[in-house]
Design a protein around this motif. Structure first.
Motif, PDB file in Angstrom:
ATOM      1  N   LYS A 187      -8.678  17.165 -31.899  1.00 42.37           N
ATOM      2  CA  LYS A 187      -8.603  16.177 -32.980  1.00 42.37           C
ATOM      3  C   LYS A 187      -7.242  15.496 -32.971  1.00 42.37           C
ATOM      4  O   LYS A 187      -6.225  16.152 -32.729  1.00 42.37           O
TER       5      LYS A 187
ATOM      6  N   GLU B 293     -11.131  25.177 -40.834  1.00 42.23           N
ATOM      7  CA  GLU B 293     -12.461  24.776 -40.395  1.00 42.23           C
ATOM      8  C   GLU B 293     -13.181  25.936 -39.725  1.00 42.23           C
ATOM      9  O   GLU B 293     -12.615  26.647 -38.898  1.00 42.23           O
TER      10      GLU B 293
ATOM     11  N   LYS C 272     -13.608  23.831 -29.624  1.00 43.47           N
ATOM     12  CA  LYS C 272     -13.770  22.655 -30.467  1.00 43.47           C
ATOM     13  C   LYS C 272     -13.156  21.436 -29.778  1.00 43.47           C
ATOM     14  O   LYS C 272     -12.251  21.567 -28.954  1.00 43.47           O
TER      15      LYS C 272
END
Length: 416
Positions: free
Chosen positions: A383, A415, A380
């Motif tokens: 963030k 998530e 991912k």
């Protein structure tokens, strides 16, 4: 029934010892539907203890005294209460044998005052101390035309008091004063939401509450809701609580972190890491290890937390992670790199980075600035979240950033 707690000990009044016993007693009794109406704190003085008993006796049904049961000259609670209720003290043979055995194992002779730890009411009941030497006691004082008044004596040592409270006092009170059905409590915990917002969302439900009842308790970034149901049996009470809990969760599910009196954001994060079979590493700057310290106190964390680094400046971070020229970069980019490098260094599925840029105000006592949190997760994009700081003392800001980091970590792990 109205309960009153009297904490006995001059050290409490002088501020050398913080009275945690009263809050623990009140919480435990609330869990079985018994409310505490008054709290008193008195020193080790017979006249003042007697005055406190007079006041409590005039307004309360259950009077619990904590402290003053030990082996020193100022431990006089039992003697004063016995005189007040018109009973005499006798030695409990079981507790006395424990005291004598303990001194024998120490190779010492018991002092004359040590025997007083075995004293109990002649016409009452002994609360045996399985984790210490001073026993507790209960006494029922008959009152004309009404129910008895209950006097309960507990040790002042917190772990002894808690053990006796859970294993002696609660069963005793359930037998004596809770004969009309069963009372059961359920606790729901919500994070990253304010008490006022929870109250507004549940306003109609709170206003119409009857059975179960709803109570809210606010902590920093954490709201706990207690549901208490009264029913014919435990299963029925639990079902009533769960029905209301389901209604609440339908409105607040995104902020829910679990059931139980002791559920925290830290324990929820560890639960989620286990559920998702993810491992975590952490690098902290401004928070100075607070995030890691809070996580490592959770049972089972060792199988999901691989380690971390506290790095309070960029030079240290450059050495630890083989990076260069961090001072010239934005703090947002720095914390992103640190989270990614931390995950790589410790070979974890998730890397958490926490840092801040701050400055002192004119008083030199408070800081302002911005906190930064980064989450690097395999597969991912990394963030980053910025947390604008109000002007507050450093220790307050560190606590705020720690809590924000855990909340952001929770969201990232959830998530899919």
């Amino acid at each position: 029934m109205k309960t009153e707690i009297i904490s006995v000990g001059t050290e409490l009044l002088m501020g050398f010892v913080v009275d945690t016993n009263s809050s623990k007693i009140a919480q435990e009794l609330l869990g079985i539907g018994i409310g505490t109406y008054h709290l008193q704190t008195v020193g080790d003085n017979p006249e003042r203890i007697r005055d406190a008993l007079e006041l409590a006796s005039s307004r309360s049904d259950i009077i619990i005294l904590s402290g003053g049961l030990g082996p020193t000259q100022d431990d006089i609670t039992k003697e004063v209460v016995a005189e007040f209720v018109g009973d005499e003290l006798v030695e409990d043979e079981v507790q006395l044998e424990r005291i004598l055995t303990e001194f024998k194992n120490r190779g010492e002779k018991p002092t004359s005052k040590a025997y007083s730890e075995s004293l109990t009411f002649k016409n009452g009941n002994t609360l045996l101390n399985d984790v210490g030497l001073a026993c507790g006691a209960t006494f029922e004082l008959e009152r004309e035309g009404t129910t008895p008044q209950y006097f309960i004596l507990l040790p002042g040592v917190p772990y002894e008091m808690e053990y006796m409270l859970k294993n002696g006092v609660k069963p005793y009170l359930l037998e004596k004063v809770q004969q009309n059905g069963v009372i059961d409590s359920m606790y729901l915990n919500f994070y990253a939401i304010g008490e006022s917002k929870v109250a507004s969302i549940l306003d109609d439900r709170i206003l119409s509450q009857t059975n179960p009842t709803i109570a809210m308790y606010a902590k920093p970034r954490h709201v706990m809701i207690r549901l208490t149901a009264n029913a014919a049996d435990l299963q029925a009470a639990q079902q009533m609580n769960q029905q209301v809990a389901d209604e609440i969760l339908a409105k607040l599910s995104s902020n829910f972190i679990g059931y139980g009196e002791n559920q925290t954001i830290e324990s929820r994060v560890v639960e989620l890491l286990h559920q998702e079979t993810l491992t975590l590493s952490v690098v902290e700057g401004f928070t100075g290890g607070l995030v890691m310290d809070s996580l490592t106190g959770i049972a089972g964390v060792s199988s999901v937390f691989e380690g971390g680094i506290v790095s309070r400046d960029h030079k240290t971070s450059e050495k630890q992670f083989d990076l260069t020229d961090l001072e010239s970069e934005s703090e947002e980019n720095v914390v992103k790199k640190l989270a990614e490098q931390c995950a790589e260094k410790f070979q974890t599925d998730v890397g958490l980075g926490v840092s801040a840029r701050t400055e002192l105000d004119l008083s030199g006592q408070r800081l302002s600035g911005t906190g930064y949190i980064a989450i690097a997760r395999k597969g991912k994009a990394t963030k980053v979240k910025n947390i604008p700081f109000q002007t507050l003392p450093e220790y307050v800001l560190r606590g705020i950033l720690k809590n924000e980091a855990l909340a952001y970590l929770k969201e990232a792990v959830e998530e899919r």
